[in-house]
Every structure is written in structure tokens, then in C-alpha cells.
Design a protein around this motif. Structure first.
Motif, PDB file in Angstrom:
ATOM      1  N   PRO A   1      -8.491  -4.668   2.490  1.00 48.07           N
ATOM      2  CA  PRO A   1      -9.086  -3.942   1.366  1.00 48.07           C
ATOM      3  C   PRO A   1      -8.684  -4.586   0.043  1.00 48.07           C
ATOM      4  O   PRO A   1      -7.693  -5.302  -0.040  1.00 48.07           O
ATOM      5  CB  PRO A   1      -8.509  -2.531   1.493  1.00 48.07           C
ATOM      6  CG  PRO A   1      -7.269  -2.701   2.284  1.00 48.07           C
ATOM      7  CD  PRO A   1      -7.502  -3.888   3.195  1.00 48.07           C
ATOM      8  N   ALA A   2      -9.461  -4.330  -0.989  1.00 46.69           N
ATOM      9  CA  ALA A   2      -9.165  -4.888  -2.305  1.00 46.69           C
ATOM     10  C   ALA A   2      -7.821  -4.372  -2.796  1.00 46.69           C
ATOM     11  O   ALA A   2      -7.496  -3.202  -2.604  1.00 46.69           O
ATOM     12  CB  ALA A   2     -10.262  -4.508  -3.287  1.00 46.69           C
ATOM     13  N   PRO A   3      -7.025  -5.239  -3.420  1.00 44.36           N
ATOM     14  CA  PRO A   3      -5.726  -4.772  -3.903  1.00 44.36           C
ATOM     15  C   PRO A   3      -5.898  -3.765  -5.037  1.00 44.36           C
ATOM     16  O   PRO A   3      -6.781  -3.895  -5.874  1.00 44.36           O
ATOM     17  CB  PRO A   3      -5.041  -6.044  -4.404  1.00 44.36           C
ATOM     18  CG  PRO A   3      -6.147  -6.999  -4.655  1.00 44.36           C
ATOM     19  CD  PRO A   3      -7.250  -6.638  -3.709  1.00 44.36           C
ATOM     20  N   THR A   4      -5.042  -2.753  -5.027  1.00 46.42           N
ATOM     21  CA  THR A   4      -5.112  -1.734  -6.073  1.00 46.42           C
ATOM     22  C   THR A   4      -4.271  -2.181  -7.258  1.00 46.42           C
ATOM     23  O   THR A   4      -3.177  -2.729  -7.075  1.00 46.42           O
ATOM     24  CB  THR A   4      -4.589  -0.382  -5.561  1.00 46.42           C
ATOM     25  OG1 THR A   4      -3.258  -0.568  -5.085  1.00 46.42           O
ATOM     26  CG2 THR A   4      -5.451   0.145  -4.424  1.00 46.42           C
ATOM     27  N   PRO A   5      -4.747  -1.972  -8.466  1.00 39.72           N
ATOM     28  CA  PRO A   5      -3.943  -2.363  -9.627  1.00 39.72           C
ATOM     29  C   PRO A   5      -2.700  -1.484  -9.743  1.00 39.72           C
ATOM     30  O   PRO A   5      -2.749  -0.289  -9.492  1.00 39.72           O
ATOM     31  CB  PRO A   5      -4.890  -2.143 -10.810  1.00 39.72           C
ATOM     32  CG  PRO A   5      -5.926  -1.198 -10.313  1.00 39.72           C
ATOM     33  CD  PRO A   5      -6.027  -1.405  -8.835  1.00 39.72           C
TER      34      PRO A   5
END
Length: 79
Positions: free
Chosen positions: A46-50
Motif C-alpha cells: 500500500p502507499a506509504p502514509t505521511p
């Protein structure tokens, strides 16, 4: 031992896997299908969370004090 391509039905040629021996139940075939589909799905991350800067260690360190005219005002202004 194995069937030739001419002897197979269109469904057998299109199948992703086939049962060679035994008599699995529909539930067992469904479980095997899920496992094989998950194993071959590519496993995209999954896309990394900021991350929030509130928890950064530097947030607990005070900025150096400003010396000179207007220093009291400069301490309250964000950089």
C-alpha cells in the motif's frame, strides 16, 4: 498418463489448475483458489502514509534564543 490437447474440453483448457487425484469438496477447491490467487496477485504494498511532525524528536528541542532588537517578537513567530 496425460490427456492431449485435442481430448480436453474448452473448460479444461481454460482452467488455472486441475485436480489430478482425489475428490475435493467445493469448499476445499474454493480455499485452494483463494490461496493461489493471493500468491500470484503480485503483493503490491500500500502507499506509504505521511508521518506527522508532532512526534518528531526535534519537536522537543528548543530553538536557540535570538539576541538583539526585536528578539522578543522573533521568539514567538514561527520559522
Amino acid at each position: 498418463m496425460s490427456e492431449s490437447v485435442e481430448e480436453q474440453t474448452p473448460e479444461e483448457r481454460r482452467a488455472l489448475f486441475r485436480v489430478v487425484s482425489g475428490d475435493p469438496s467445493p469448499e476445499e477447491l474454493a480455499a485452494l483458489t483463494v490461496v493461489l490467487a493471493a500468491a500470484t496477485s503480485g503483493g503490491e504494498d500500500p502507499a506509504p502514509t505521511p508521518h506527522s511532525l508532532w512526534g518528531h524528536p526535534a519537536a522537543g528541542v528548543r530553538r536557540p534564543l535570538t539576541v538583539g532588537p526585536g528578539a522578543w517578537r522573533a521568539q514567538a513567530l514561527p520559522r
